[in-house]
Design an enzyme around this catalytic site. Structure first.
Site, mmCIF file in Angstrom:
data_model
loop_
_atom_site.group_PDB
_atom_site.id
_atom_site.type_symbol
_atom_site.label_atom_id
_atom_site.label_comp_id
_atom_site.label_asym_id
_atom_site.label_seq_id
_atom_site.Cartn_x
_atom_site.Cartn_y
_atom_site.Cartn_z
ATOM 1 N N TYR A 1 -12.458 -6.601 -0.140
ATOM 2 C CA TYR A 1 -12.556 -5.272 -0.762
ATOM 3 C C TYR A 1 -12.240 -5.278 -2.252
ATOM 4 C CZ TYR A 1 -10.927 -0.365 -1.381
ATOM 5 O OH TYR A 1 -10.707 0.919 -1.809
ATOM 6 N N LYS B 1 -14.085 -3.623 -5.944
ATOM 7 C CA LYS B 1 -13.501 -2.551 -6.755
ATOM 8 C C LYS B 1 -13.233 -3.022 -8.181
ATOM 9 C CE LYS B 1 -13.595 0.573 -3.573
ATOM 10 N NZ LYS B 1 -14.512 1.720 -3.726
HETATM 11 N N1 LIG Z 1 -8.800 6.118 1.589
HETATM 12 C C1 LIG Z 1 -8.150 5.344 0.759
HETATM 13 O O1 LIG Z 1 -6.999 4.993 0.994
HETATM 14 C C2 LIG Z 1 -8.783 4.888 -0.517
HETATM 15 C C3 LIG Z 1 -10.154 4.970 -0.726
HETATM 16 N N2 LIG Z 1 -10.696 4.524 -1.891
HETATM 17 C C4 LIG Z 1 -12.131 4.626 -2.121
HETATM 18 O O2 LIG Z 1 -12.478 5.998 -2.195
HETATM 19 C C5 LIG Z 1 -13.791 6.198 -1.689
HETATM 20 C C6 LIG Z 1 -13.749 7.239 -0.583
HETATM 21 O O3 LIG Z 1 -12.894 6.771 0.421
HETATM 22 P P1 LIG Z 1 -12.593 7.596 1.753
HETATM 23 O O4 LIG Z 1 -12.703 9.037 1.470
HETATM 24 O O5 LIG Z 1 -11.369 7.021 2.336
HETATM 25 O O6 LIG Z 1 -13.844 7.135 2.660
HETATM 26 P P2 LIG Z 1 -14.310 7.622 4.107
HETATM 27 O O7 LIG Z 1 -14.595 6.389 4.889
HETATM 28 O O8 LIG Z 1 -13.393 8.613 4.675
HETATM 29 O O9 LIG Z 1 -15.699 8.296 3.751
HETATM 30 C C7 LIG Z 1 -16.703 7.485 3.224
HETATM 31 C C8 LIG Z 1 -17.938 8.283 2.912
HETATM 32 O O10 LIG Z 1 -18.931 7.407 2.374
HETATM 33 C C9 LIG Z 1 -20.082 7.436 3.212
HETATM 34 N N3 LIG Z 1 -20.695 6.107 3.212
HETATM 35 C C10 LIG Z 1 -20.144 4.939 3.584
HETATM 36 N N4 LIG Z 1 -21.021 3.946 3.477
HETATM 37 C C11 LIG Z 1 -22.181 4.483 3.007
HETATM 38 C C12 LIG Z 1 -23.467 3.985 2.697
HETATM 39 N N5 LIG Z 1 -23.756 2.691 2.852
HETATM 40 N N6 LIG Z 1 -24.415 4.837 2.233
HETATM 41 C C13 LIG Z 1 -24.125 6.137 2.092
HETATM 42 N N7 LIG Z 1 -22.936 6.676 2.365
HETATM 43 C C14 LIG Z 1 -21.965 5.866 2.825
HETATM 44 C C15 LIG Z 1 -19.549 7.860 4.572
HETATM 45 O O11 LIG Z 1 -20.527 8.442 5.406
HETATM 46 P P3 LIG Z 1 -21.415 7.533 6.448
HETATM 47 O O12 LIG Z 1 -20.484 6.540 7.057
HETATM 48 O O13 LIG Z 1 -21.979 8.524 7.412
HETATM 49 O O14 LIG Z 1 -22.476 6.891 5.620
HETATM 50 C C16 LIG Z 1 -18.554 8.922 4.132
HETATM 51 O O15 LIG Z 1 -19.197 10.092 3.748
HETATM 52 C C17 LIG Z 1 -14.262 4.816 -1.222
HETATM 53 O O16 LIG Z 1 -15.038 4.225 -2.224
HETATM 54 C C18 LIG Z 1 -12.974 4.054 -1.005
HETATM 55 O O17 LIG Z 1 -13.149 2.664 -1.153
HETATM 56 C C19 LIG Z 1 -9.920 4.023 -2.896
HETATM 57 C C20 LIG Z 1 -8.568 3.929 -2.749
HETATM 58 C C21 LIG Z 1 -7.899 4.358 -1.548
HETATM 59 C C1 LIG Z 2 7.367 0.489 -10.716
HETATM 60 C C2 LIG Z 2 6.077 -0.247 -10.630
HETATM 61 C C3 LIG Z 2 5.773 -0.720 -9.289
HETATM 62 C C4 LIG Z 2 4.386 -1.187 -9.215
HETATM 63 C C5 LIG Z 2 3.841 -0.752 -7.965
HETATM 64 C C6 LIG Z 2 2.507 -1.312 -7.710
HETATM 65 C C7 LIG Z 2 1.937 -0.508 -6.607
HETATM 66 C C8 LIG Z 2 0.662 -1.029 -6.149
HETATM 67 C C9 LIG Z 2 0.259 -0.258 -4.946
HETATM 68 C C10 LIG Z 2 -1.116 -0.575 -4.578
HETATM 69 C C11 LIG Z 2 -1.634 0.374 -3.575
HETATM 70 C C12 LIG Z 2 -3.024 0.004 -3.258
HETATM 71 C C13 LIG Z 2 -3.642 0.985 -2.363
HETATM 72 C C14 LIG Z 2 -5.024 0.568 -2.050
HETATM 73 C C15 LIG Z 2 -5.701 1.631 -1.281
HETATM 74 C C16 LIG Z 2 -7.048 1.259 -0.880
HETATM 75 O O1 LIG Z 2 -7.917 1.077 -1.699
HETATM 76 C C17 LIG Z 2 -7.309 1.114 0.540
HETATM 77 N N1 LIG Z 2 -6.641 2.097 1.309
HETATM 78 C C18 LIG Z 2 -8.765 1.100 0.812
HETATM 79 O O2 LIG Z 2 -9.279 2.302 1.223
#
Ligand SMILES: NC(=O)C1=CN([C@@H]2O[C@H](COP(=O)(O)OP(=O)(O)OC[C@H]3O[C@@H](n4cnc5c(N)ncnc54)[C@H](OP(=O)(O)O)[C@@H]3O)[C@@H](O)[C@H]2O)C=CC1
Ligand SMILES: CCCCCCCCCCCCCCCC(=O)[C@@H](N)CO
Length: 339
Positions: A197, A201
């Site tokens: 992953y 990113k």
């Molecule tokens: N949740 C987290 O902890 C974190 C998330 N992110 C990023 O934030 C973004 C949103 O995450 P999150 O809300 O958790 O995701 P979800 O899995 O909850 O939702 C993902 C969305 O993207 C759609 N999707 C996935 N694959 C495709 C595809 N190939 N084509 C079109 N649509 C697609 C899904 O619908 P469908 O499957 O029907 O296509 C859905 O609508 C992502 O990029 C994720 O990597 C970043 C940091 C933390």
């Molecule tokens: C005082 C300073 C301390 C430094 C702290 C550093 C903290 C790093 C935390 C990293 C969190 C990463 C979350 C990734 C979420 C994500 O992308 C997945 N859930 C995929 O969906």
């Protein structure tokens, strides 16, 4: 003695004054040329808009008066999201369009955007959010052939195809819009379990950094978002395979609400920040990883970076100590399994 004190005071006040002036100049420079956010009657295009962060973002955008397109694959989830988003409209003339497409396929990505523009009476999106993304965290050695490519194809190329086509239309129609990619804090900090992953990113970060400069030619602003964990369906999916080491290190318990997360993204866009985070720790990580990329506010970022260079290795040591039992168990088990 008195002379010495007043000399110290003058120095301290001088340093604070100079820092204050620097801050003001940096704040001005950071904002320069970025028009205020205005979603009223604008077309906002959100991939991944049927769930999680993308869905909540779409809700906020219609609440701010936008027309919205959401794109995702699963039609049932799209229909549900469309109903939810429609219920949040300010005015019933606002259009909420849902399109089923796989953004990782170039042809489908482009066709989805074309369809969206047609269904919005020819209106090219002013705001494009490439939110669709996925991860299935595992130990590096547990991935099979194809897993890395699949995730790169969705997270990186899915965003790239959407953005390139949208930018073409924006330039063609003289739209001075904004594009947003959704990276992750895991794209900045190496965390065991995210080998499939994190590179996708990190790639988005560099794409956006490039476009931040290149698209300024056309008056288009690029932003990259680096959220920490968010409570979404995707988060539940990843927790089914996520090694315990990963859960502890990435702070599973502190996952934030998707609506709050989307609000923070919009706040950062409003400030004109190129790199946007979801929480204060994220700012420390972002600043420490800044490299020679763009700063949000150079004065603040320098302080955060200095904090990060000390705090992140400490955090690393503490979290690694917290998972020492799992590390041991994994090493033993893996060796046994492979020998
Ligand atoms: N949740 C987290 O902890 C974190 C998330 N992110 C990023 O934030 C973004 C949103 O995450 P999150 O809300 O958790 O995701 P979800 O899995 O909850 O939702 C993902 C969305 O993207 C759609 N999707 C996935 N694959 C495709 C595809 N190939 N084509 C079109 N649509 C697609 C899904 O619908 P469908 O499957 O029907 O296509 C859905 O609508 C992502 O990029 C994720 O990597 C970043 C940091 C933390
Ligand atoms: C005082 C300073 C301390 C430094 C702290 C550093 C903290 C790093 C935390 C990293 C969190 C990463 C979350 C990734 C979420 C994500 O992308 C997945 N859930 C995929 O969906």
């Amino acid at each position: 003695m008195e002379g010495y004190l007043s000399c110290t005071m003058t120095t301290v006040l001088g340093v604070l004054g100079a820092y204050g002036a620097w801050y003001v100049v940096c704040a001005y420079l950071a904002r320069r040329g970025v028009p205020p956010l205005n979603f009223k009657d604008k077309h906002c295009y959100v991939t991944g808009g049927s769930a999680g962060l993308g869905e909540q973002l779409a809700v906020l955008l219609v609440e701010a008066g936008a027309h919205v397109t959401i794109v995702a694959r699963n039609q049932v989830r799209l229909d549900e999201a469309q109903r939810l988003i429609t219920a949040h409209r300010r005015d019933e003339r606002q259009r909420v369009v849902a399109i089923s497409a796989d953004v990782s396929n170039h042809g489908e990505s482009v066709a989805a955007l074309d369809r969206a523009i047609r269904q919005h009476d020819g209106q090219v999106p002013e705001y494009v959010f490439a939110c669709a993304g996925t991860t299935t965290p595992r130990y590096f050695l547990d991935y099979g052939p194809g897993d890395f490519e699949r995730t790169m194809q969705i997270n990186y190329f899915g965003a790239l195809y959407t953005i390139q086509q949208a930018v073409k239309y924006m330039v063609q129609h003289g739209v001075r819009g904004r594009i947003v990619t959704v990276s992750s804090q895991a794209g900045l900090v190496g965390i065991p379990g995210y080998s499939e992953y994190a590179p996708t990113k990190a790639a988005l970060r560099m794409l956006t950094e490039t476009l931040y400069y290149e698209l300024s030619i056309y008056g288009i602003v690029a932003h990259c978002f680096f959220p920490a964990n968010i409570k979404t369906p995707g988060f539940e999916h990843e927790n089914q395979t996520k090694p315990r080491i990963t859960r502890v290190i990435d702070g599973e318990d502190e996952a934030i609400d998707p609506r709050v997360c989307a609000q923070r993204l919009l706040h950062g866009m409003d400030k004109g920040y190129p790199f946007i985070v979801s929480d204060p720790l994220g700012d420390v990580v972002r600043a420490a990883c800044k490299g020679v990329g763009p700063a949000n506010n150079m004065a603040v970022d320098t302080l955060f970076a200095a904090l990060g260079w000390f705090a992140v290795p400490l955090w690393r040591a503490v979290t690694w100590w917290q998972v020492r039992d799992e590390v041991q168990a994994e090493a033993t088990q893996r060796r046994a399994q492979l020998s």
